[in-house]
Every structure is written in structure tokens, then in C-alpha cells.
Design a protein around this motif. Structure first.
Motif, PDB file in Angstrom:
ATOM      1  N   HIS A 194       0.875  -1.177   0.000  1.00  0.00           N
ATOM      2  CA  HIS A 194       0.000   0.000   0.000  1.00  0.00           C
ATOM      3  C   HIS A 194       0.905   1.217   0.000  1.00  0.00           C
ATOM      4  O   HIS A 194       1.763   1.360   0.866  1.00  0.00           O
ATOM      5  N   ASP A 195       0.737   2.086  -0.987  1.00  0.00           N
ATOM      6  CA  ASP A 195       1.604   3.259  -1.102  1.00  0.00           C
ATOM      7  C   ASP A 195       0.913   4.555  -0.690  1.00  0.00           C
ATOM      8  O   ASP A 195       1.410   5.636  -0.964  1.00  0.00           O
ATOM      9  N   GLY A 196      -0.245   4.454  -0.044  1.00  0.00           N
ATOM     10  CA  GLY A 196      -0.985   5.643   0.361  1.00  0.00           C
ATOM     11  C   GLY A 196      -2.026   6.044  -0.674  1.00  0.00           C
ATOM     12  O   GLY A 196      -2.971   6.747  -0.365  1.00  0.00           O
ATOM     13  N   GLN A 197      -1.855   5.627  -1.910  1.00  0.00           N
ATOM     14  CA  GLN A 197      -2.797   5.946  -2.976  1.00  0.00           C
ATOM     15  C   GLN A 197      -3.545   4.690  -3.439  1.00  0.00           C
ATOM     16  O   GLN A 197      -4.742   4.721  -3.639  1.00  0.00           O
ATOM     17  N   ALA A 198      -2.808   3.623  -3.632  1.00  0.00           N
ATOM     18  CA  ALA A 198      -3.396   2.376  -4.114  1.00  0.00           C
ATOM     19  C   ALA A 198      -2.818   1.212  -3.321  1.00  0.00           C
ATOM     20  O   ALA A 198      -1.738   1.308  -2.750  1.00  0.00           O
ATOM     21  N   ALA A 199      -3.578   0.131  -3.325  1.00  0.00           N
ATOM     22  CA  ALA A 199      -3.147  -1.081  -2.631  1.00  0.00           C
ATOM     23  C   ALA A 199      -3.100  -2.228  -3.631  1.00  0.00           C
ATOM     24  O   ALA A 199      -3.887  -2.277  -4.578  1.00  0.00           O
ATOM     25  N   ALA A 200      -2.171  -3.134  -3.416  1.00  0.00           N
ATOM     26  CA  ALA A 200      -2.086  -4.375  -4.169  1.00  0.00           C
ATOM     27  C   ALA A 200      -2.352  -5.483  -3.158  1.00  0.00           C
ATOM     28  O   ALA A 200      -1.743  -5.511  -2.087  1.00  0.00           O
ATOM     29  N   TYR A 201      -3.287  -6.376  -3.490  1.00  0.00           N
ATOM     30  CA  TYR A 201      -3.634  -7.414  -2.534  1.00  0.00           C
ATOM     31  C   TYR A 201      -4.207  -8.633  -3.232  1.00  0.00           C
ATOM     32  O   TYR A 201      -4.564  -8.590  -4.408  1.00  0.00           O
ATOM     33  N   LEU A 202      -4.235  -9.727  -2.490  1.00  0.00           N
ATOM     34  CA  LEU A 202      -4.830 -10.975  -2.958  1.00  0.00           C
ATOM     35  C   LEU A 202      -6.122 -11.213  -2.190  1.00  0.00           C
ATOM     36  O   LEU A 202      -6.201 -10.906  -0.994  1.00  0.00           O
ATOM     37  N   LEU A 203      -7.113 -11.767  -2.875  1.00  0.00           N
ATOM     38  CA  LEU A 203      -8.318 -12.243  -2.211  1.00  0.00           C
ATOM     39  C   LEU A 203      -8.441 -13.723  -2.514  1.00  0.00           C
ATOM     40  O   LEU A 203      -8.331 -14.142  -3.668  1.00  0.00           O
ATOM     41  N   ARG A 204      -8.640 -14.502  -1.462  1.00  0.00           N
ATOM     42  CA  ARG A 204      -8.888 -15.937  -1.597  1.00  0.00           C
ATOM     43  C   ARG A 204     -10.364 -16.145  -1.260  1.00  0.00           C
ATOM     44  O   ARG A 204     -10.784 -15.882  -0.129  1.00  0.00           O
ATOM     45  N   MET A 205     -11.126 -16.569  -2.267  1.00  0.00           N
ATOM     46  CA  MET A 205     -12.565 -16.747  -2.092  1.00  0.00           C
ATOM     47  C   MET A 205     -12.886 -18.240  -2.036  1.00  0.00           C
ATOM     48  O   MET A 205     -12.531 -18.984  -2.940  1.00  0.00           O
ATOM     49  N   ALA A 206     -13.545 -18.658  -0.973  1.00  0.00           N
ATOM     50  CA  ALA A 206     -13.966 -20.051  -0.836  1.00  0.00           C
ATOM     51  C   ALA A 206     -15.089 -20.319  -1.836  1.00  0.00           C
ATOM     52  O   ALA A 206     -15.741 -19.391  -2.330  1.00  0.00           O
ATOM     53  N   ALA A 207     -15.313 -21.582  -2.136  1.00  0.00           N
ATOM     54  CA  ALA A 207     -16.399 -21.960  -3.047  1.00  0.00           C
ATOM     55  C   ALA A 207     -17.714 -21.368  -2.547  1.00  0.00           C
ATOM     56  O   ALA A 207     -18.056 -21.501  -1.371  1.00  0.00           O
ATOM     57  N   GLY A 208     -18.414 -20.683  -3.431  1.00  0.00           N
ATOM     58  CA  GLY A 208     -19.698 -20.074  -3.093  1.00  0.00           C
ATOM     59  C   GLY A 208     -19.592 -18.699  -2.461  1.00  0.00           C
ATOM     60  O   GLY A 208     -20.613 -18.054  -2.207  1.00  0.00           O
ATOM     61  N   ALA A 209     -18.391 -18.205  -2.193  1.00  0.00           N
ATOM     62  CA  ALA A 209     -18.235 -16.890  -1.563  1.00  0.00           C
ATOM     63  C   ALA A 209     -18.744 -15.795  -2.507  1.00  0.00           C
ATOM     64  O   ALA A 209     -18.644 -15.899  -3.725  1.00  0.00           O
ATOM     65  N   VAL A 210     -19.275 -14.737  -1.889  1.00  0.00           N
ATOM     66  CA  VAL A 210     -19.849 -13.630  -2.657  1.00  0.00           C
ATOM     67  C   VAL A 210     -19.378 -12.306  -2.066  1.00  0.00           C
ATOM     68  O   VAL A 210     -19.405 -12.106  -0.852  1.00  0.00           O
ATOM     69  N   ILE A 211     -18.938 -11.406  -2.942  1.00  0.00           N
ATOM     70  CA  ILE A 211     -18.661 -10.022  -2.548  1.00  0.00           C
ATOM     71  C   ILE A 211     -19.886  -9.223  -2.982  1.00  0.00           C
ATOM     72  O   ILE A 211     -20.212  -9.181  -4.176  1.00  0.00           O
ATOM     73  N   PRO A 212     -20.609  -8.620  -2.041  1.00  0.00           N
ATOM     74  CA  PRO A 212     -21.821  -7.876  -2.399  1.00  0.00           C
ATOM     75  C   PRO A 212     -21.512  -6.693  -3.329  1.00  0.00           C
ATOM     76  O   PRO A 212     -20.357  -6.283  -3.457  1.00  0.00           O
ATOM     77  N   PRO A 213     -22.539  -6.134  -3.971  1.00  0.00           N
ATOM     78  CA  PRO A 213     -22.327  -4.952  -4.809  1.00  0.00           C
ATOM     79  C   PRO A 213     -21.599  -3.858  -4.024  1.00  0.00           C
ATOM     80  O   PRO A 213     -21.781  -3.723  -2.812  1.00  0.00           O
ATOM     81  N   HIS A 214     -20.775  -3.104  -4.734  1.00  0.00           N
ATOM     82  CA  HIS A 214     -19.987  -2.051  -4.088  1.00  0.00           C
ATOM     83  C   HIS A 214     -19.529  -1.043  -5.131  1.00  0.00           C
ATOM     84  O   HIS A 214     -19.551  -1.314  -6.321  1.00  0.00           O
ATOM     85  N   ARG A 215     -19.113   0.129  -4.666  1.00  0.00           N
ATOM     86  CA  ARG A 215     -18.584   1.166  -5.549  1.00  0.00           C
ATOM     87  C   ARG A 215     -17.069   1.180  -5.460  1.00  0.00           C
ATOM     88  O   ARG A 215     -16.494   0.775  -4.459  1.00  0.00           O
ATOM     89  N   HIS A 216     -16.457   1.697  -6.504  1.00  0.00           N
ATOM     90  CA  HIS A 216     -15.004   1.800  -6.535  1.00  0.00           C
ATOM     91  C   HIS A 216     -14.583   3.265  -6.475  1.00  0.00           C
ATOM     92  O   HIS A 216     -14.904   4.035  -7.378  1.00  0.00           O
ATOM     93  N   PRO A 217     -13.857   3.671  -5.420  1.00  0.00           N
ATOM     94  CA  PRO A 217     -13.404   5.065  -5.317  1.00  0.00           C
ATOM     95  C   PRO A 217     -12.299   5.395  -6.319  1.00  0.00           C
ATOM     96  O   PRO A 217     -11.988   6.559  -6.537  1.00  0.00           O
ATOM     97  N   GLN A 218     -11.689   4.384  -6.912  1.00  0.00           N
ATOM     98  CA  GLN A 218     -10.693   4.574  -7.967  1.00  0.00           C
ATOM     99  C   GLN A 218     -10.706   3.321  -8.843  1.00  0.00           C
ATOM    100  O   GLN A 218     -11.302   2.316  -8.477  1.00  0.00           O
ATOM    101  N   ASP A 219     -10.080   3.410 -10.017  1.00  0.00           N
ATOM    102  CA  ASP A 219     -10.015   2.232 -10.883  1.00  0.00           C
ATOM    103  C   ASP A 219      -9.453   1.052 -10.098  1.00  0.00           C
ATOM    104  O   ASP A 219      -8.537   1.221  -9.289  1.00  0.00           O
TER     105      ASP A 219
END
Length: 155
Positions: A75-100
Motif C-alpha cells: 500500500h503506497d498511500g494511494q493504491a493497494a495491491a492485494y490478494l483475495l482468496r474466495m472459498a467456493a460459493g463466496a460472494v462479494i456484495p455490490p460495491h462502488r469503486h473510489p478509484q479504478d
């Protein structure tokens, strides 16, 4: 100049090559390329200490949402680089993006609304856009770069 903060000196052989490169004679293109390669190799070797490498270990993973773990890589203060590990059937609800936000599917397949992104696929969510729910029916590992993840942004 303070010797404790001075950049390291170049090797004598490289200094000799630099001296020869600035002779009044016409430069030898082969010697010129060899000099450039050696100089860049030396500078790159000295810069390696400032690089960041995160090994592929199980350390650093934390719960993000039900069935989803996150590992912050940088994380450089502006953007973050990260991994997400999603289990079978996992869901990320709708959301907005403050940046690309850039996403690469490393393993598995994502369903973003009716869109499917397979392993190796790339997805770009534009700043300000509302994102449909993201699902991983069989599980997935994804790399993301964008705003620092915040579960409070989920709708």
C-alpha cells in the motif's frame, strides 16, 4: 559529502570502461553496448535492496468477509495491491469503486453479474462505477490493485 550517505563507488573496471567511452576517438558500438549493459547491471544490483518481495506463504492472510480472506501485498498511500482468496460459493456484495480497480484471476473463475472471468482473465472496474456482486462458485484466488479494501464500502 558524508561518506555514510554517499552512493557506493563503481567498480574500477567499470570506471575504466567509462573513461574509454569518453575518449575523443569515435565510439566503438560493441564496446558502447557492453558499457551500457555493465553499468545498468551494476546500478540494478545496487537498487535491488529497495525492491519488495512477498513470498507465497500462508502468513499475512486475514478475514475480510464471510468465505473471503485478504492478503495485503503493498500500500503506497494511494493504491493497494492485494490478494483475495474466495472459498467456493463466496460472494462479494455490490460495491462502488473510489478509484479504478484492476483484477487478475489467478485460480478459479469469477462471476461478476452475468460476466464470467476465467483463470488468467483481467477485469477493470472503473472509478465511481457500481460493481455487481462478485461470486466464486468453485472458489478463486484473485490479485487486485486499487483502493485499499474496506468491508464498510460493501452495499
Amino acid at each position: 559529502m558524508d561518506p555514510r550517505t554517499a552512493p557506493p563507488a563503481l567498480p574500477a573496471e567499470l570506471c575504466d570502461m567509462l573513461h574509454d567511452a569518453f575518449s575523443p576517438d569515435a565510439p566503438d558500438p560493441v564496446a558502447d553496448q557492453r558499457l551500457k549493459r555493465r553499468l545498468l547491471q551494476t546500478l540494478a544490483r545496487q537498487a535491488t535492496a529497495s525492491h519488495l518481495t512477498v513470498p507465497p506463504t500462508d502468513e499475512g492472510w486475514r478475514a475480510f468477509a464471510p468465505g473471503i480472506q485478504m492478503k495485503l501485498l503493498h500500500h503506497d498511500g494511494q493504491a493497494a495491491a492485494y490478494l483475495l482468496r474466495m472459498a467456493a460459493g463466496a460472494v462479494i456484495p455490490p460495491h462502488r469503486h473510489p478509484q479504478d480497480e484492476e483484477c487478475v484471476v489467478i485460480e478459479g473463475r469469477l462471476h461478476i453479474g452475468s460476466l464470467q472471468v476465467p483463470s488468467g482473465g483481467f477485469h477493470l472496474a472503473r472509478r465511481g462505477a457500481l460493481h455487481e456482486s462478485v461470486q466464486a462458485p468453485a472458489g478463486a484466488l484473485i490479485y487486485l490493485r486499487g483502493a485499499a479494501p474496506d468491508a464498510a464500502q460493501l452495499i
